[in-house]
Enzyme design. Structure first.
Site, PDB file in Angstrom:
ATOM      1  N   LYS A 204      50.879  36.139  18.103  1.00  9.66           N
ATOM      2  CA  LYS A 204      50.464  35.456  19.333  1.00  9.66           C
ATOM      3  C   LYS A 204      51.660  34.740  19.975  1.00  9.66           C
ATOM      4  CE  LYS A 204      46.101  36.580  19.466  1.00  9.66           C
ATOM      5  NZ  LYS A 204      44.857  35.939  19.080  1.00  9.66           N
ATOM      6  N   ARG A 238      42.836  37.078  10.521  1.00  9.29           N
ATOM      7  CA  ARG A 238      42.844  38.351  11.266  1.00  9.29           C
ATOM      8  C   ARG A 238      44.304  38.677  11.571  1.00  9.29           C
ATOM      9  NH1 ARG A 238      42.946  40.207  16.515  1.00  9.29           N
ATOM     10  NH2 ARG A 238      41.645  42.038  16.955  1.00  9.29           N
TER      11      ARG A 238
END
Length: 260
Positions: A204, A238
């Site tokens: 991210k 995840r």
């Protein structure tokens, strides 16, 4: 939870796994590396991604779910979609979990469909529409806002008969770097520890942009943050890099045994 993107425009792996054979191979590698769940995403939700209809998602999924299920009957498969129709298709193909980034906000039939399916549901915190999901919002207190959202949505889900709920605070969706770091530091307060917490920070931008690095070049920093959230009671990670995350989980579970 290993990520299997079927998208030709995926932000991190370039969509190399977007056909049945390569999807199967990638799933096999993730299970071998220690994934317990594979999260299949037919649509990219990164900023400026191509918007697909449910029909296009279903076409893209093809026989991938049932092929993986046939090959790995013990494996858990979650389907990353915000469409009720795609969930119905996935249910018939054998999925185990619904992973909806929209919190039921992009399709009014989603909660009802999940309730009818009896499947566990991953509820993510996100802005109210597809068009605004990446708009940076000025939160007075991110933890408070996320918890208010979780509180309202879980009450709605429970009243409809959804029994298994997993919470995802929505890293990478409409939040500033500061707010995301605050969420990491306050993970133990998210969701009041009523439901299992899933953390999706893999590759991210709030991690790699401040460092001036690329998405695939932040493994060390990501694993440190993974270890931090595990210590604060996160239950599911995840990830794109399953083997590395697995090592982190082992370090967390056996802190005395490993020199790291």
């Amino acid at each position: 939870m290993g990520i299997l993107n079927l998208t030709p425009d995926s932000f991190s792996d370039g969509g190399i796994f977007n056909n049945e054979i390569s999807a199967l191979k990638h799933a096999e590698k993730m299970f071998a590396d220690g994934a317990e769940i594979v999260d299949i995403g037919p649509q990219s939700t990164r900023p400026n991604a191509e918007f697909l209809s449910s029909d296009e998602e279903i076409k893209r999924l093809g026989k991938i779910i049932s092929s993986i299920k046939k090959e790995f009957p013990e494996a858990l498969i979650s389907l990353d979609t915000f469409y009720a129709e795609t969930v119905k298709f996935g249910f018939n193909e054998g999925i185990d979990i619904v992973n909806d980034i929209s919190g039921g906000q992009f399709d009014s039939e989603m909660f009802r469909t999940v309730a009818e399916s009896g499947l566990p549901y991953i509820l993510m915190h996100v802005n109210p529409s597809y068009e605004t999901m990446h708009d940076k919002i000025k939160f007075q207190d991110i933890t408070l806002s996320v918890n208010q959202y979780f509180s309202e949505k879980t009450a709605e889900l429970l009243s409809m008969g959804v029994k298994d709920i997993i919470l995802d605070p929505g890293f990478g969706f409409g939040k500033t770097v500061e707010d995301q770091m605050k969420m990491i530091n306050e993970v133990q307060y998210l969701g009041f520890q009523k439901f299992p917490l899933l953390i999706g920070i893999s590759r991210k931008s709030f991690i790699y942009k401040p460092l001036g690095k690329s998405p695939s070049d932040i493994n060390e920093e990501t694993q440190k943050l993974h270890l931090k959230v595990l210590k604060k009671d996160a239950k599911i990670l995840r990830v794109h890099d399953v083997a590395e995350a697995r090592k982190t989980v082992e370090i967390f579970q056996n802190p005395g045994k490993l020199n790291h």
